[in-house]
Design an enzyme around this catalytic site. Sequence first.
Site, short mmCIF file in Angstrom:
data_model
loop_
_atom_site.label_atom_id
_atom_site.label_comp_id
_atom_site.label_asym_id
_atom_site.label_seq_id
_atom_site.Cartn_x
_atom_site.Cartn_y
_atom_site.Cartn_z
N ARG A 80 -14.57 73.54 45.09
CA ARG A 80 -15.65 72.93 44.32
C ARG A 80 -15.66 73.16 42.93
O ARG A 80 -14.99 73.89 42.26
CB ARG A 80 -16.78 73.58 44.88
CG ARG A 80 -17.33 73.35 46.31
CD ARG A 80 -18.64 73.85 46.61
NE ARG A 80 -18.90 75.23 46.11
CZ ARG A 80 -19.72 76.06 45.62
NH1 ARG A 80 -21.05 75.19 45.87
NH2 ARG A 80 -19.98 77.06 45.26
N SER A 144 -10.82 83.32 44.72
CA SER A 144 -11.42 84.57 45.70
C SER A 144 -10.42 84.99 46.36
O SER A 144 -10.35 84.92 47.78
CB SER A 144 -12.56 84.16 46.65
OG SER A 144 -13.57 83.42 45.87
N ASP A 198 -15.46 85.47 44.14
CA ASP A 198 -16.78 85.05 44.57
C ASP A 198 -17.85 86.18 44.71
O ASP A 198 -18.94 85.97 44.80
CB ASP A 198 -16.66 83.98 45.83
CG ASP A 198 -15.83 84.77 47.20
OD1 ASP A 198 -15.30 85.93 46.85
OD2 ASP A 198 -16.01 84.29 48.11
MG MG Z 1 -17.77 80.62 49.49
#
Ligand code: MG
Length: 452
Positions: A80, A144, A198
């Site tokens: 994203r 992450s 994250d």
């Molecule tokens: Mg996530």
Amino acid sequence: MMRLTPSYETRDAFFSYLEELFALSSDDLFAMIKDFYWDMSGGLSGGPSSLKMLPSFVDKPKGAEEGSFLALDLGGTHFRVLAVALDGKGKATVRHSSQFKVPRKVMQGTGAALFDFLAVCIDSFLTKNRFQRNRTYDLAFTFSFPVRQTRVDSGVLIGWTKGFTATDVQGKDVVCLLNDALRRKHIDCIRVTALANDTVGTLVARSYKDPTCNLGVILGTGTNACYREKWSNIPKLKRPKHPGHMIINMEWGDFSRVRSSCYDSELDAASVNPGAMRFEKMVSGMYLGELTRRVLVDAIKRRVIFIISPDAVQRFKRKGTLKTADMSLIEGDDTADLDHIDSFLKQKGILSTFDDRTLLKRLCGFISGRAAGLGATAIAAVITWMDPDLKKVHTVGIDGALFEKYTGFSTKMRSVLDELLGGKADNISWVHSKDGSGKGAAIIAAVAAASE
Ligand code: MG
Ligand code: ADP
């Protein structure tokens, strides 16, 4: 592979065996808390430990950070790109966001191709939202995976998890790789000011408006947590007199002192990272469906379920034919005849009896119940590490679709927490820290900019 389980003649005996196999006794859970303390301490001092306890070089925000920041979120099935505005009063607003599915061949190809893919996505985001290319935007990169950091804006990948295997990234600074890819695509308007996980984003996003939040947890594709630690409690930083705090990314998915079953061992052996992330493989969304599928196939082969559908085993033979989201649907079926489960099975071409459907629902419950119990126990361990007598109020910021969407998951976690901590569990609450990896990253970029 030779199976260690004895053969069972009746379905009741086999399902009782499974129930016991996946059950967590109080003794198991208290032992796990002790093992957690032991590994937390080992990881903080740089000794042998299955918990890496990675310093993030960022502390909680003060709540007054403001400005506009870009954020990237890579760490699971989607990538994203976001633009986030901070109002300086505890509110973060996502102004624009685009989501891109990361194709498996990109996850498992070359590192250069992976970072080029990210740069192309960023380029299309900037164009779509008409960002001016003649100015500079501060960006935080939520990446992450376990990363070794010595400062907030750079970090070296220790090893991939969650199905990623892209070559030539392990051992490299991922911010450099991102900058190189941005240059290759002639994107010059971005300055990467922070690299975060994250889980750190989730803690930061919640604590921006809630000072009682000192623990961030991810229950999504993978599982992980971070918490706020004193510098003086982190011997590996060699700053025993430093008065400040720092968020520690625990990488708890790699916690290895868990009692696992033969099915867990088989799943692990068939994974892209055998031996690693044993806790994550028992708890998180990427694995629960697959684990249940393996047990189900065994049950079908033993002819204790779906006997009226002779080719049922074929329908569940391939990896991915039972998803974690399917388990949630199965467990959420409260109709008298278990109609939703019936239609799910019919779509697969499987005819079932009511007993079959009841057993399938029970099986999903064994596996999600263990996952929720392990998650709650890990939370109890970290909170009691910070506050042994639970004198304070604690809010846990949690993000991830498993926590958010899995039917009854949070309730199961709650009952294990109550069992472990009794009345003191009332001091602990958890909230869905929505979009921690996006909003939290922007806040980290702001914290980093303020401390420059
Ligand atoms: Mg996530
Ligand atoms: P990430 O951790 O990659 O940011 P998410 O938080 O969206 O991603 O979590 C994705 C995981 O959540 C998937 O692996 C999937 O197994 C699980 N999941 C998605 N939808 C559901 C659902 N309805 N019920 C339970 N689990 C779900």
